[in-house]
Design a protein around this motif. Sequence first.
Motif, PDB file in Angstrom:
ATOM      1  N   ILE A 207       5.370  29.385  41.784  1.00  0.00           N
ATOM      2  CA  ILE A 207       6.808  29.628  41.917  1.00  0.00           C
ATOM      3  C   ILE A 207       7.560  28.489  41.244  1.00  0.00           C
ATOM      4  O   ILE A 207       7.680  27.390  41.795  1.00  0.00           O
ATOM      5  CB  ILE A 207       7.205  29.769  43.398  1.00  0.00           C
ATOM      6  CG1 ILE A 207       6.441  30.927  44.039  1.00  0.00           C
ATOM      7  CG2 ILE A 207       8.713  29.983  43.532  1.00  0.00           C
ATOM      8  CD1 ILE A 207       6.645  31.055  45.529  1.00  0.00           C
ATOM      9  N   ASP A 208       8.029  28.758  40.034  1.00  0.00           N
ATOM     10  CA  ASP A 208       8.814  27.788  39.270  1.00  0.00           C
ATOM     11  C   ASP A 208      10.095  28.451  38.767  1.00  0.00           C
ATOM     12  O   ASP A 208      10.637  28.071  37.735  1.00  0.00           O
ATOM     13  CB  ASP A 208       7.986  27.245  38.108  1.00  0.00           C
ATOM     14  CG  ASP A 208       8.511  25.901  37.616  1.00  0.00           C
ATOM     15  OD1 ASP A 208       9.416  25.342  38.277  1.00  0.00           O
ATOM     16  OD2 ASP A 208       8.038  25.425  36.573  1.00  0.00           O
ATOM     17  N   ARG A 220      15.116  30.533  45.054  1.00  0.00           N
ATOM     18  CA  ARG A 220      13.710  30.971  45.133  1.00  0.00           C
ATOM     19  C   ARG A 220      13.343  31.532  46.498  1.00  0.00           C
ATOM     20  O   ARG A 220      12.170  31.622  46.853  1.00  0.00           O
ATOM     21  CB  ARG A 220      12.798  29.798  44.758  1.00  0.00           C
ATOM     22  CG  ARG A 220      13.054  29.341  43.336  1.00  0.00           C
ATOM     23  CD  ARG A 220      12.271  28.112  42.938  1.00  0.00           C
ATOM     24  NE  ARG A 220      12.693  27.685  41.595  1.00  0.00           N
ATOM     25  CZ  ARG A 220      12.301  26.575  40.998  1.00  0.00           C
ATOM     26  NH1 ARG A 220      11.466  25.751  41.624  1.00  0.00           N
ATOM     27  NH2 ARG A 220      12.725  26.279  39.793  1.00  0.00           N
ATOM     28  N   ILE A 224       9.568  33.079  47.239  1.00  0.00           N
ATOM     29  CA  ILE A 224       8.683  32.480  48.248  1.00  0.00           C
ATOM     30  C   ILE A 224       8.295  33.507  49.301  1.00  0.00           C
ATOM     31  O   ILE A 224       7.112  33.625  49.675  1.00  0.00           O
ATOM     32  CB  ILE A 224       9.373  31.261  48.892  1.00  0.00           C
ATOM     33  CG1 ILE A 224       9.518  30.137  47.850  1.00  0.00           C
ATOM     34  CG2 ILE A 224       8.580  30.765  50.100  1.00  0.00           C
ATOM     35  CD1 ILE A 224      10.361  28.964  48.315  1.00  0.00           C
ATOM     36  N   VAL A 242      -0.779  29.359  46.604  1.00  0.00           N
ATOM     37  CA  VAL A 242       0.644  29.469  46.268  1.00  0.00           C
ATOM     38  C   VAL A 242       1.182  28.072  46.003  1.00  0.00           C
ATOM     39  O   VAL A 242       1.108  27.195  46.877  1.00  0.00           O
ATOM     40  CB  VAL A 242       1.447  30.146  47.399  1.00  0.00           C
ATOM     41  CG1 VAL A 242       2.917  30.279  46.982  1.00  0.00           C
ATOM     42  CG2 VAL A 242       0.859  31.511  47.744  1.00  0.00           C
ATOM     43  N   VAL A 244       4.485  25.791  44.856  1.00  0.00           N
ATOM     44  CA  VAL A 244       5.942  25.823  44.810  1.00  0.00           C
ATOM     45  C   VAL A 244       6.443  24.553  44.136  1.00  0.00           C
ATOM     46  O   VAL A 244       6.187  23.441  44.626  1.00  0.00           O
ATOM     47  CB  VAL A 244       6.547  25.947  46.225  1.00  0.00           C
ATOM     48  CG1 VAL A 244       8.073  26.014  46.142  1.00  0.00           C
ATOM     49  CG2 VAL A 244       5.994  27.176  46.943  1.00  0.00           C
ATOM     50  N   HIS A 245       7.165  24.728  43.028  1.00  0.00           N
ATOM     51  CA  HIS A 245       7.723  23.581  42.327  1.00  0.00           C
ATOM     52  C   HIS A 245       9.117  23.273  42.863  1.00  0.00           C
ATOM     53  O   HIS A 245       9.779  24.117  43.441  1.00  0.00           O
ATOM     54  CB  HIS A 245       7.792  23.867  40.822  1.00  0.00           C
ATOM     55  CG  HIS A 245       8.006  22.655  40.002  1.00  0.00           C
ATOM     56  ND1 HIS A 245       8.741  22.643  38.826  1.00  0.00           N
ATOM     57  CD2 HIS A 245       7.580  21.354  40.168  1.00  0.00           C
ATOM     58  CE1 HIS A 245       8.740  21.431  38.320  1.00  0.00           C
ATOM     59  NE2 HIS A 245       8.047  20.627  39.111  1.00  0.00           N
ATOM     60  N   PHE A 247       9.755  21.228  45.302  1.00  0.00           N
ATOM     61  CA  PHE A 247       9.611  21.301  46.760  1.00  0.00           C
ATOM     62  C   PHE A 247      10.524  20.311  47.480  1.00  0.00           C
ATOM     63  O   PHE A 247      10.779  20.446  48.676  1.00  0.00           O
ATOM     64  CB  PHE A 247       8.141  21.031  47.122  1.00  0.00           C
ATOM     65  CG  PHE A 247       7.820  21.238  48.574  1.00  0.00           C
ATOM     66  CD1 PHE A 247       7.913  22.485  49.163  1.00  0.00           C
ATOM     67  CD2 PHE A 247       7.421  20.172  49.369  1.00  0.00           C
ATOM     68  CE1 PHE A 247       7.610  22.674  50.504  1.00  0.00           C
ATOM     69  CE2 PHE A 247       7.104  20.341  50.709  1.00  0.00           C
ATOM     70  CZ  PHE A 247       7.209  21.608  51.276  1.00  0.00           C
ATOM     71  N   GLU A 252      13.782  25.266  48.787  1.00  0.00           N
ATOM     72  CA  GLU A 252      12.347  25.443  48.545  1.00  0.00           C
ATOM     73  C   GLU A 252      11.523  24.934  49.727  1.00  0.00           C
ATOM     74  O   GLU A 252      10.544  25.589  50.131  1.00  0.00           O
ATOM     75  CB  GLU A 252      11.941  24.699  47.267  1.00  0.00           C
ATOM     76  CG  GLU A 252      12.249  25.434  45.979  1.00  0.00           C
ATOM     77  CD  GLU A 252      13.713  25.367  45.572  1.00  0.00           C
ATOM     78  OE1 GLU A 252      14.063  25.905  44.505  1.00  0.00           O
ATOM     79  OE2 GLU A 252      14.520  24.763  46.309  1.00  0.00           O
ATOM     80  N   ARG A 253      11.899  23.807  50.282  1.00  0.00           N
ATOM     81  CA  ARG A 253      11.127  23.240  51.401  1.00  0.00           C
ATOM     82  C   ARG A 253      11.258  24.086  52.670  1.00  0.00           C
ATOM     83  O   ARG A 253      10.266  24.405  53.321  1.00  0.00           O
ATOM     84  CB  ARG A 253      11.591  21.802  51.660  1.00  0.00           C
ATOM     85  CG  ARG A 253      10.890  21.134  52.840  1.00  0.00           C
ATOM     86  CD  ARG A 253      11.296  19.672  52.947  1.00  0.00           C
ATOM     87  NE  ARG A 253      12.746  19.497  52.859  1.00  0.00           N
ATOM     88  CZ  ARG A 253      13.575  19.697  53.885  1.00  0.00           C
ATOM     89  NH1 ARG A 253      13.109  20.082  55.059  1.00  0.00           N
ATOM     90  NH2 ARG A 253      14.876  19.513  53.736  1.00  0.00           N
ATOM     91  N   SER A 256       9.538  27.542  52.225  1.00  0.00           N
ATOM     92  CA  SER A 256       8.082  27.392  52.151  1.00  0.00           C
ATOM     93  C   SER A 256       7.493  27.126  53.530  1.00  0.00           C
ATOM     94  O   SER A 256       6.465  27.710  53.913  1.00  0.00           O
ATOM     95  CB  SER A 256       7.718  26.251  51.205  1.00  0.00           C
ATOM     96  OG  SER A 256       8.079  26.556  49.876  1.00  0.00           O
ATOM     97  N   HIS A 274       1.313  22.664  47.338  1.00  0.00           N
ATOM     98  CA  HIS A 274       0.207  23.616  47.177  1.00  0.00           C
ATOM     99  C   HIS A 274      -0.191  24.150  48.550  1.00  0.00           C
ATOM    100  O   HIS A 274      -0.647  23.407  49.417  1.00  0.00           O
ATOM    101  CB  HIS A 274      -0.965  22.921  46.499  1.00  0.00           C
ATOM    102  CG  HIS A 274      -2.119  23.824  46.206  1.00  0.00           C
ATOM    103  ND1 HIS A 274      -3.184  23.429  45.422  1.00  0.00           N
ATOM    104  CD2 HIS A 274      -2.408  25.099  46.582  1.00  0.00           C
ATOM    105  CE1 HIS A 274      -4.066  24.410  45.336  1.00  0.00           C
ATOM    106  NE2 HIS A 274      -3.606  25.437  46.045  1.00  0.00           N
TER     107      HIS A 274
END
Length: 316
Positions: A207-208, A220, A224, A242, A244-245, A247, A252-253, A256, A274
């Motif tokens: 996921i970028d 995102r 996610i 999976v 996640v860039h 993060f 994103e955090r 996730s 990761h």
Amino acid sequence: MKSTPKLIVLHPSFYKHGGIGGGATSHRLWLLAFFSFFAFTFTITLLKRPLPPPSPSFPTSTTSPLSATISSALLHYAASSNSTHKMTPAELFAVASALCRPANLLVFGLTHEALLWRALNHGGRTVFLDENEYLISKFEQNFTEFEAYDVQYTTKVSKWKDLIQYARKHRRGECRPVQNLLFSDCKIAINDLPNHLYEIPWDVILIDGPRGYSPDTPGRMAAIFTAAVLGRSKRTPAATHVLVHDFEREVERVFSEEFLCRENLVEERDSLAHFVVETAAETETFQFCAAKDGGATPQTSSADLSDLVMCPYRQS
């Protein structure tokens, strides 16, 4: 006057030539026999011809991966490029660690590293998803057999708090962790991809994308959530990696940890997280994370991390 009976005598040649019209009938029989023989011969010839070779398809996982030398060279030049918004060397090596063997790789976002992921996954299937149709068309024009699809995101970063509350509220319904996303009504589920993509057992999901650097960008959240459901809904028992860039960013955090789960986090490299997501039975739970259910935290097996330990591209 009394009529006298008359006797008609037929000459033998009458029978020899088939009587009246006999010649024409004979010719028709010969023509019929000729065309029947021709049709029979043509049919036998078709049956004996070899079948045409099968149409080309995507490589299977039996293909050997790139050699460590080639892969290391690709990573070196990707890491030393001057492009902005690119991954750090540690992040590049972390993604490469998950691609030690040919895999089904799904990538959200067409970025500077797109061709690198495709090359490292030599022998596997790499699919890209992006919201920029023009960028997709440019990649498809410039690179053969490049597989990418556009996504129409309906989310915005500014609404992420409302969306996560919505997902929690509907966790037993349309936002449940195991489902067929093609028929999902969840607001953060991606359900408009080509049908066949939902049937592929994805081994690695990166996921970028899409963009998430401002309040009006898609963010995102949907990527996610969709990755989490794809991993848990696989028909095969194999785990899904999976990655996640970005993060360190709040959206994103939070998303996730909500859907990929902190207990599934196996490593962090700079801004890359990761996760290893296991498949789940639909009747087990309506929670994404075991810790939220009050259950025991699942431990990642050594088999799941074997690629990470043994991969020749891994940095210390």
